[in-house]
Design a protein around this motif. Structure first.
Motif, PDB file in Angstrom:
ATOM      1  N   ARG A 154       0.828  -1.207   0.000  1.00 31.29           N
ATOM      2  CA  ARG A 154       0.000   0.000   0.000  1.00 31.29           C
ATOM      3  C   ARG A 154       0.867   1.264   0.000  1.00 31.29           C
ATOM      4  N   MET A 155       2.026   1.163   0.643  1.00 35.60           N
ATOM      5  CA  MET A 155       2.902   2.334   0.650  1.00 35.60           C
ATOM      6  C   MET A 155       3.430   2.613  -0.751  1.00 35.60           C
ATOM      7  N   GLU A 156       3.608   1.545  -1.530  1.00 30.69           N
ATOM      8  CA  GLU A 156       4.030   1.729  -2.909  1.00 30.69           C
ATOM      9  C   GLU A 156       3.020   2.601  -3.652  1.00 30.69           C
ATOM     10  N   ILE A 157       1.717   2.322  -3.441  1.00 34.68           N
ATOM     11  CA  ILE A 157       0.674   3.164  -4.057  1.00 34.68           C
ATOM     12  C   ILE A 157       0.795   4.591  -3.521  1.00 34.68           C
ATOM     13  N   GLY A 158       0.982   4.689  -2.193  1.00 36.04           N
ATOM     14  CA  GLY A 158       1.095   6.006  -1.569  1.00 36.04           C
ATOM     15  C   GLY A 158       2.230   6.812  -2.179  1.00 36.04           C
ATOM     16  N   GLY A 161      -5.032   6.989 -11.614  1.00 33.70           N
ATOM     17  CA  GLY A 161      -4.204   6.079 -12.407  1.00 33.70           C
ATOM     18  C   GLY A 161      -3.501   5.000 -11.601  1.00 33.70           C
ATOM     19  N   SER A 162      -3.835   4.868 -10.295  1.00 33.84           N
ATOM     20  CA  SER A 162      -3.202   3.810  -9.512  1.00 33.84           C
ATOM     21  C   SER A 162      -3.733   2.442  -9.907  1.00 33.84           C
ATOM     22  N   LEU A 197      -4.539   8.862   0.675  1.00 33.18           N
ATOM     23  CA  LEU A 197      -5.032   7.532   1.033  1.00 33.18           C
ATOM     24  C   LEU A 197      -5.733   7.560   2.385  1.00 33.18           C
ATOM     25  N   GLN A 198      -6.550   6.542   2.609  1.00 29.19           N
ATOM     26  CA  GLN A 198      -7.325   6.498   3.847  1.00 29.19           C
ATOM     27  C   GLN A 198      -6.434   6.351   5.081  1.00 29.19           C
TER      28      GLN A 198
END
Lengths: 259, 286
Positions: free
Chosen positions: A206-210, B58-59, B92-93
């Motif tokens: 998830r941090m990668e997305i962040g 785009g994620s 992000l949440q």
């Protein structure tokens, strides 16, 4: 245990009165004391360095005595054990082995222990007053390759996240009586450790997305506000080092050696 | 549901997405973000709100359907994603998913540096973002020494410092105390006044009713109603389908009408408007 000590050191380093000072100042003060503790005769330099390092942490950086002793306890126990081993020798004689301590062995043990204690106190001065984040930034200025620092930054972040997760997980298990006896405690810690890894991996994903939502290009470059180097602090440190060296030299010249 | 227009900043058409394991997440979402928008993406847990937001920056790449940015078809190569994220920011949440650097200041500087800005500009943007979120005093703190609300604000500052045209926020009020929610909404108002289009996801009907100009109601991967909050949030059938209820203020207004107390229009939007609304309604016996 180790996690709690690391967490405590991190908290102290981030919140002490000197934490926002330029890291080079504290590296210079602590590094100098460390060097003195290693090269000067342990008596009287050991106690002097110990006194200087402890006062810097307790008076200068305003770390509480309780926290200081809590951190010092582990190396202190280790040193005490070492001192006993150095002072006492086992002499197998005719018949049963017996223990002996001579004035010589006690003097050696005292010198080694004082030297080690002074060195540990000097190192703790650095560890307890320089936040890891500032240390890494200093490493960046000293041209340590960026990928190494980036990995260290991520490790630091994830270790702290893992500590938090472990502490909350343990609390949750304890609330459901998971630690009421030794057998359950072992089982609960095992389960906790097993859930920690997948959770951290998930967190990593998830941090990668962040990171990518902030247009990450693969590099983790950041900026920090500039901190001024205080000439007064640096000259104070040098003066302290010089006076410890001077007192030691005077002592060695004036006080006759017991031997 | 959404009429495609050239003026939309982001335009999603017929988005489909399936999670690993074949669980459908989106099944035909049409959604547009226009300049100056204040949109609440409203839905129960698992309705697909986060998945929509992840598509809008785009994620995630839809398995079917199209996304347009400023009228142009969105690309997913490195350069296109870079341009996309410069224009569309996503908070992000869980702030812990976003904060990584040693200190708050360093973390907030990360995005602007990635935009390739010169260092003095980065410093200026970080200072601005920290002040806008009211966390200038936390600049030197590491992330693990922040409270949840402080982490949330640090994460938002990290995106605000990039000055996106569109700011997407995933459940930004979840876990915040009432004071924290108030501060956050004030910050969002300031950003909206500065021209940032805002989309936030929430399951809080009262928040959506008081804050949004447009509400998009989601259920099981679809947007089942979209429009002004006083219309969408008074649509009992749609609300029931989405597993939500009427906002308290609308409920009160309905009750007041049913009791014959008033027939005043429109419904009050905020608690502060309620008294005025009741006064103007000339309550019987008051």
């Amino acid at each position: 245990m180790a996690a709690a000590a690391m967490d405590l050191i991190d908290r102290i380093a981030q919140t002490n009165r000197w934490s926002r000072r330029h890291p080079a100042e504290k590296l210079m003060l602590g590094g100098g004391l460390l060097l003195l503790s290693l090269i000067l005769p342990a008596i009287p330099a050991g106690p002097l360095v110990l006194l200087a390092a402890a006062s810097a942490v307790l008076v200068g950086a305003r770390v509480s005595v309780r926290d200081y002793l809590a951190i010092l306890a582990a190396p202190l126990a280790f040193l005490a054990l070492g001192a006993v081993v150095l002072a006492v020798s086992v002499q197998p004689d005719a018949g049963a082995p017996w223990l002996a301590a001579s004035t010589d062995s006690i003097a050696t043990a005292a010198a080694v222990t004082l030297r080690a204690l002074a060195a540990v106190a000097s190192l703790l001065l650095i560890v307890m007053t320089v936040p890891l984040t500032a240390l890494l930034r200093q490493a960046h200025r000293l041209r340590v390759p960026a990928p190494i620092i980036e990995i260290a930054v991520m490790m630091y972040r994830f270790i702290m996240l893992a500590f938090g997760m472990a502490a909350r997980g343990q609390q949750a298990q304890a609330n459901r009586l998971g630690y009421r006896d030794i057998r359950r405690a072992i089982r609960s810690s095992g389960l906790l450790a097993a859930t920690l890894l997948p959770r951290l991996l998930d967190r990593g994903r998830r941090m990668e997305i962040g990171l990518s939502t902030r247009a990450c290009t693969g590099e983790l470059r950041t900026l920090a506000p500039a901190v001024a180097l205080s000439p007064a602090f640096l000259s104070g440190a040098v003066a302290l080092h010089a006076s410890i060296a001077a007192v030691t030299v005077a002592w060695v010249t004036l006080v006759p050696s017991p031997a | 549901m959404t009429v495609p227009g050239p003026e939309a900043l982001i335009e999603a058409h017929d988005l489909h997405y399936t999670f690993a394991g074949g669980i459908p997440a989106l099944s035909g979402v049409d959604f547009a973000v226009r300049p100056g928008a204040r949109v609440a993406l409203l839905g129960a847990n698992g309705a697909g709100k986060t998945t929509v937001l992840l598509h809008l920056n785009g994620s995630l790449k839809p398995s079917r359907g199209t996304l347009r940015l400023g009228g142009e078809m969105a690309g997913y190569d490195r350069a296109a994603l870079m341009r996309w994220r410069t224009r569309v920011g996503l908070v992000l949440q869980d702030p812990d998913d976003q904060l990584f650097a040693g200190t708050v200041y360093e973390d907030v500087s990360f995005g602007p540096l990635n935009l390739g800005l010169p260092e003095p500009d980065v410093h200026a943007r970080v200072t601005f973002a920290l002040e806008a979120l009211g966390i200038a005093d936390l600049a030197a703190r590491p992330a693990h020494m922040l409270s949840f609300g402080q982490k949330r604000r640090a994460a938002i500052a990290g995106i605000v410092a990039m000055r996106p045209q569109v700011l997407l926020l995933d459940e930004p009020t979840a876990g915040l105390d009432p004071h924290g929610v108030g501060q956050l909404l004030a910050t969002l108002d300031a950003l909206a006044a500065a021209g940032t289009a805002l989309v936030l996801s929430t399951h809080d009907v009262d928040l959506a009713y008081g804050w949004a100009e447009t509400v998009a109601l989601m259920d099981r991967g679809r947007i089942i109603a979209e429009g002004p909050p006083e219309a969408v949030l008074a649509d009992d059938a749609a609300l029931a389908r989405a597993g939500l209820r009427r906002p308290l203020l609308i409920e009160l207004a309905f009750q007041a009408r049913a009791a014959g107390l008033t027939s005043a229009q429109p419904f009050p939007r905020r608690a502060a408007d309620l008294a005025a609304w009741l006064r103007s309604a000339q309550i019987v016996g008051a």
